[in-house]
Motif scaffolding. Structure first.
Motif, PDB file in Angstrom:
ATOM      1  N   ALA A   1      -1.548  -3.619  -5.242  1.00 45.00           N
ATOM      2  CA  ALA A   1      -0.534  -3.002  -6.099  1.00 45.00           C
ATOM      3  C   ALA A   1      -1.153  -2.435  -7.370  1.00 45.00           C
ATOM      4  CB  ALA A   1       0.540  -4.028  -6.457  1.00 45.00           C
ATOM      5  N   ALA A   2      -2.187  -3.094  -7.882  1.00 41.94           N
ATOM      6  CA  ALA A   2      -2.844  -2.621  -9.107  1.00 41.94           C
ATOM      7  C   ALA A   2      -3.608  -1.326  -8.889  1.00 41.94           C
ATOM      8  CB  ALA A   2      -3.784  -3.699  -9.642  1.00 41.94           C
ATOM      9  N   ILE A   3      -4.032  -1.063  -7.669  1.00 40.74           N
ATOM     10  CA  ILE A   3      -4.698   0.211  -7.385  1.00 40.74           C
ATOM     11  C   ILE A   3      -3.745   1.368  -7.698  1.00 40.74           C
ATOM     12  CG2 ILE A   3      -5.654   1.694  -5.574  1.00 40.74           C
ATOM     13  CD1 ILE A   3      -6.688  -0.871  -4.208  1.00 40.74           C
ATOM     14  N   GLY A   4      -2.494   1.230  -7.261  1.00 41.87           N
ATOM     15  CA  GLY A   4      -1.511   2.272  -7.555  1.00 41.87           C
ATOM     16  C   GLY A   4      -1.283   2.441  -9.038  1.00 41.87           C
ATOM     17  N   ALA A   5      -1.197   1.318  -9.761  1.00 36.10           N
ATOM     18  CA  ALA A   5      -1.047   1.398 -11.212  1.00 36.10           C
ATOM     19  C   ALA A   5      -2.249   2.085 -11.835  1.00 36.10           C
ATOM     20  CB  ALA A   5      -0.873  -0.006 -11.793  1.00 36.10           C
ATOM     21  N   GLY A   6      -3.446   1.767 -11.326  1.00 32.89           N
ATOM     22  CA  GLY A   6      -4.657   2.395 -11.842  1.00 32.89           C
ATOM     23  C   GLY A   6      -4.682   3.894 -11.610  1.00 32.89           C
ATOM     24  N   LEU A   7      -4.212   4.322 -10.458  1.00 28.82           N
ATOM     25  CA  LEU A   7      -4.153   5.756 -10.183  1.00 28.82           C
ATOM     26  C   LEU A   7      -3.197   6.454 -11.145  1.00 28.82           C
ATOM     27  CD1 LEU A   7      -4.124   5.667  -6.274  1.00 28.82           C
ATOM     28  CD2 LEU A   7      -5.977   6.507  -7.727  1.00 28.82           C
ATOM     29  N   GLU A   8      -2.084   5.816 -11.456  1.00 29.30           N
ATOM     30  CA  GLU A   8      -1.166   6.402 -12.440  1.00 29.30           C
ATOM     31  C   GLU A   8      -1.827   6.498 -13.812  1.00 29.30           C
ATOM     32  OE1 GLU A   8       3.108   5.383 -12.292  1.00 29.30           O
ATOM     33  OE2 GLU A   8       2.493   3.845 -10.862  1.00 29.30           O
ATOM     34  N   VAL A   9      -2.577   5.475 -14.180  1.00 28.00           N
ATOM     35  CA  VAL A   9      -3.285   5.507 -15.462  1.00 28.00           C
ATOM     36  C   VAL A   9      -4.301   6.640 -15.483  1.00 28.00           C
ATOM     37  CG1 VAL A   9      -4.936   4.262 -16.920  1.00 28.00           C
ATOM     38  CG2 VAL A   9      -2.962   3.063 -15.963  1.00 28.00           C
ATOM     39  N   ALA A  10      -5.037   6.797 -14.371  1.00 28.50           N
ATOM     40  CA  ALA A  10      -6.038   7.870 -14.301  1.00 28.50           C
ATOM     41  C   ALA A  10      -5.385   9.240 -14.443  1.00 28.50           C
ATOM     42  CB  ALA A  10      -6.807   7.778 -12.978  1.00 28.50           C
TER      43      ALA A  10
ATOM     44  N   LEU B   1       0.834  -1.206   0.000  1.00 26.83           N
ATOM     45  CA  LEU B   1       0.000   0.000   0.000  1.00 26.83           C
ATOM     46  C   LEU B   1       0.871   1.258   0.000  1.00 26.83           C
ATOM     47  CD1 LEU B   1      -2.830  -1.008   2.510  1.00 26.83           C
ATOM     48  CD2 LEU B   1      -3.002  -0.829   0.020  1.00 26.83           C
ATOM     49  N   GLY B   2       1.986   1.200   0.719  1.00 26.88           N
ATOM     50  CA  GLY B   2       2.899   2.343   0.722  1.00 26.88           C
ATOM     51  C   GLY B   2       3.494   2.588  -0.649  1.00 26.88           C
ATOM     52  N   GLU B   3       3.843   1.517  -1.355  1.00 28.49           N
ATOM     53  CA  GLU B   3       4.357   1.651  -2.719  1.00 28.49           C
ATOM     54  C   GLU B   3       3.281   2.223  -3.638  1.00 28.49           C
ATOM     55  OE1 GLU B   3       6.114   1.665  -6.302  1.00 28.49           O
ATOM     56  OE2 GLU B   3       7.087   1.509  -4.339  1.00 28.49           O
ATOM     57  N   THR B   4       2.042   1.845  -3.393  1.00 28.87           N
ATOM     58  CA  THR B   4       0.926   2.379  -4.175  1.00 28.87           C
ATOM     59  C   THR B   4       0.806   3.887  -3.985  1.00 28.87           C
ATOM     60  OG1 THR B   4      -0.310   0.299  -4.097  1.00 28.87           O
ATOM     61  CG2 THR B   4      -1.586   2.298  -4.460  1.00 28.87           C
ATOM     62  N   ILE B   5       0.898   4.333  -2.745  1.00 29.16           N
ATOM     63  CA  ILE B   5       0.837   5.775  -2.469  1.00 29.16           C
ATOM     64  C   ILE B   5       2.015   6.495  -3.123  1.00 29.16           C
ATOM     65  CG2 ILE B   5       1.048   7.519  -0.658  1.00 29.16           C
ATOM     66  CD1 ILE B   5      -0.555   5.737   1.163  1.00 29.16           C
ATOM     67  N   ALA B   6       3.207   5.919  -3.018  1.00 30.03           N
ATOM     68  CA  ALA B   6       4.393   6.556  -3.598  1.00 30.03           C
ATOM     69  C   ALA B   6       4.262   6.692  -5.110  1.00 30.03           C
ATOM     70  CB  ALA B   6       5.636   5.751  -3.240  1.00 30.03           C
ATOM     71  N   ALA B   7       3.802   5.629  -5.772  1.00 26.62           N
ATOM     72  CA  ALA B   7       3.670   5.671  -7.231  1.00 26.62           C
ATOM     73  C   ALA B   7       2.629   6.702  -7.654  1.00 26.62           C
ATOM     74  CB  ALA B   7       3.280   4.281  -7.746  1.00 26.62           C
ATOM     75  N   ALA B   8       1.499   6.733  -6.949  1.00 27.38           N
ATOM     76  CA  ALA B   8       0.453   7.695  -7.295  1.00 27.38           C
ATOM     77  C   ALA B   8       0.918   9.126  -7.041  1.00 27.38           C
ATOM     78  CB  ALA B   8      -0.808   7.396  -6.489  1.00 27.38           C
ATOM     79  N   THR B   9       1.678   9.334  -5.969  1.00 26.55           N
ATOM     80  CA  THR B   9       2.177  10.672  -5.655  1.00 26.55           C
ATOM     81  C   THR B   9       3.122  11.180  -6.735  1.00 26.55           C
ATOM     82  OG1 THR B   9       1.976  10.240  -3.281  1.00 26.55           O
ATOM     83  CG2 THR B   9       3.420  12.045  -3.949  1.00 26.55           C
ATOM     84  N   VAL B  10       4.013  10.305  -7.187  1.00 22.99           N
ATOM     85  CA  VAL B  10       4.939  10.685  -8.256  1.00 22.99           C
ATOM     86  C   VAL B  10       4.174  11.024  -9.532  1.00 22.99           C
ATOM     87  CG1 VAL B  10       6.770   9.835  -9.767  1.00 22.99           C
ATOM     88  CG2 VAL B  10       6.880   9.387  -7.313  1.00 22.99           C
ATOM     89  N   ALA B  11       3.137  10.247  -9.829  1.00 24.44           N
ATOM     90  CA  ALA B  11       2.351  10.502 -11.032  1.00 24.44           C
ATOM     91  C   ALA B  11       1.638  11.847 -10.950  1.00 24.44           C
ATOM     92  CB  ALA B  11       1.342   9.374 -11.240  1.00 24.44           C
ATOM     93  N   VAL B  12       1.040  12.145  -9.797  1.00 25.13           N
ATOM     94  CA  VAL B  12       0.349  13.426  -9.627  1.00 25.13           C
ATOM     95  C   VAL B  12       1.335  14.580  -9.710  1.00 25.13           C
ATOM     96  CG1 VAL B  12      -0.953  14.844  -8.004  1.00 25.13           C
ATOM     97  CG2 VAL B  12      -1.558  12.438  -8.309  1.00 25.13           C
TER      98      VAL B  12
END
Length: 418
Positions: free
Chosen positions: A302-311, A230-241
């Motif tokens: 983990a896919a939630i984070g990928a999905g946030l990057e896609v969004a 979940l932490g990796e998910t937050i990190a990936a989404a934060t970088v994308a934003v």
């Protein structure tokens, strides 16, 4: 862990000896204060590096409108990561003696997952699985070495169990060669068959002698890995934003996605840890189903984070997909996560129909929010947060009602005594 055998009796409470090399004997199930070791934490962090690489490639595939192919490759690569992690976790719960050789072999497994991570991009882009296969084989050979050490340190049924593990793992590695030598169209079938055979090894091996895994330790290990994912998910989404804001000055478009994604991750954490799952792991059958089911928990988290990057990429015009597809990249793994956590352990601690329906209903509402366009992720986050509020409220009411009933019963008993 097996699907039918009772748990193994508790052997020694601690490993024998104090030298650099010791016999690899079973630990006790009743050890007190059993917690994850620093080596296990390092192991988890390095495995999440591979998960992050798989997530990055999934983002690229979905953003380029190759979702089906990307999801298949993601499922295959994630299985290799998860299965190696899970096998080590249960082994360490039963046999960690923390001597020098045990540490070295574990570090070899970490090296293996880093080799696998290095090959993930080629597996997605060129369907070239050599590095992924090599990294997986390194991890599995190291695991075989650990089981052979157990065989050398034991006798009777326990020795038979260890040899079955070692032989089963080695035979499976031969089957995985199909990913390299068979035509591309056959690889999904190779994966399916070999994944099933891999998952049959523990039930077969432990049929004669179940391992002495520690319920509290196992629950903590899975919980820690969930937190890291979940932490990796937050990190990936934060970088994308951040990239979207810096490169496209799209704060207005990205703020709802960022807020909704954060609510989803917070709710995912709350829902997973709201129940003391170690109390449910009372038999090997329960542990078998719970442990295997976490493939979906970890993969969807983990896919939630990928999905946030896609969004984010779709919102700034970088992704070649519709708004609905971008929203579904977030909502579908979120719904899958909620349903799987409910099936695996939340439902065992829910009282009454209302409590039982919270998570399944939330999953349906999250999916329905996919059709709300640019606000889909934000609404999904609100729905997930409301699920936490509703669930907490219902649990508090049930607890208060039970406490009131117990108090009334005590008062009635005191009145009869008087």
């Amino acid at each position: 862990m097996t699907s039918g055998s009772p748990p193994a009796p508790s052997p020694k409470a601690a490993p024998e000896g104090s030298g650099p090399l010791r016999r690899l004997t079973a630990r006790g199930r009743d050890e007190t204060h059993r917690v994850a070791s620093p080596l296990e934490l390092l192991f988890d962090l390095c495995f999440v590096v591979a998960i992050a690489q798989a997530g990055i490639q999934l983002v690229h595939a979905v953003a380029e409108a190759h979702a089906g192919e990307g999801i298949l490759n993601y499922a295959m690569v994630f299985f290799a990561i998860w299965w190696a992690w899970m096998n080590f976790t249960w082994f360490a719960s039963a046999y960690n003696n923390d001597d020098a050789l045990y540490r070295v072999v574990t570090l070899v497994q970490i090296a293996g997952v880093l080799v696998l991570a290095a090959g993930i991009s080629r597996a997605f882009a060129d369907h070239e699985f050599l590095a992924v296969w090599l990294g997986y084989v390194i991890m599995r050979l190291a695991m075989t070495a650990q089981w052979l050490r157990v065989a050398l340190s034991s006798e009777g049924p326990e020795r038979t169990m260890a040899l079955r593990y070692a032989g089963g793992v080695l035979l499976c590695q031969v089957g995985w060669l199909g990913l390299l030598v068979l035509p591309e169209g056959a690889r999904p079938w190779v994966f399916l068959v070999m994944a099933l055979l891999e998952m049959c090894v523990p039930p077969y091996a432990e049929k004669v002698h179940p391992t002495s895994w520690h319920p509290h330790h196992i629950a903590e290990r899975y919980g820690l890995f969930t937190i890291i994912v979940l932490g990796e998910t937050i990190a990936a989404a934060t970088v994308a934003v951040k990239s979207g804001i810096d490169e496209n000055d799209a704060l207005d478009e990205l703020l709802p996605i960022a807020a909704g994604g954060l609510l989803i991750i917070f709710a995912a954490w709350w829902i997973y840890f709201v129940v003391p799952i170690h109390g449910h792991l009372r038999s090997n059958k329960q542990a078998f189903l719970w442990g295997y089911g976490h493939y979906v928990v970890f993969a969807s988290a983990a896919a939630i984070g990928a999905g946030l990057e896609v969004a984010v990429e779709q919102a700034v015009g970088k992704a070649h997909i519709s708004t609905l597809a971008a929203a579904a990249a977030v909502t579908l793994p979120t719904a899958l996560y909620l349903l799987t956590v409910w099936v695996l352990h939340s439902r065992y601690y829910k009282v009454g129909i209302a409590q039982q329906l919270v998570l399944p209903s939330t999953a349906l509402l999250v999916i329905a929010s996919s059709f709300l366009g640019a606000w889909a992720v934000f609404v999904a986050g609100i729905v997930a947060a409301l699920a936490v509020v509703v669930g907490t409220t219902l649990t508090a009411r049930t607890t208060a009602r039970e406490a009131g009933a117990a108090r009334a019963a005590r008062e009635a008993g005191d009145a009869r005594v008087v």
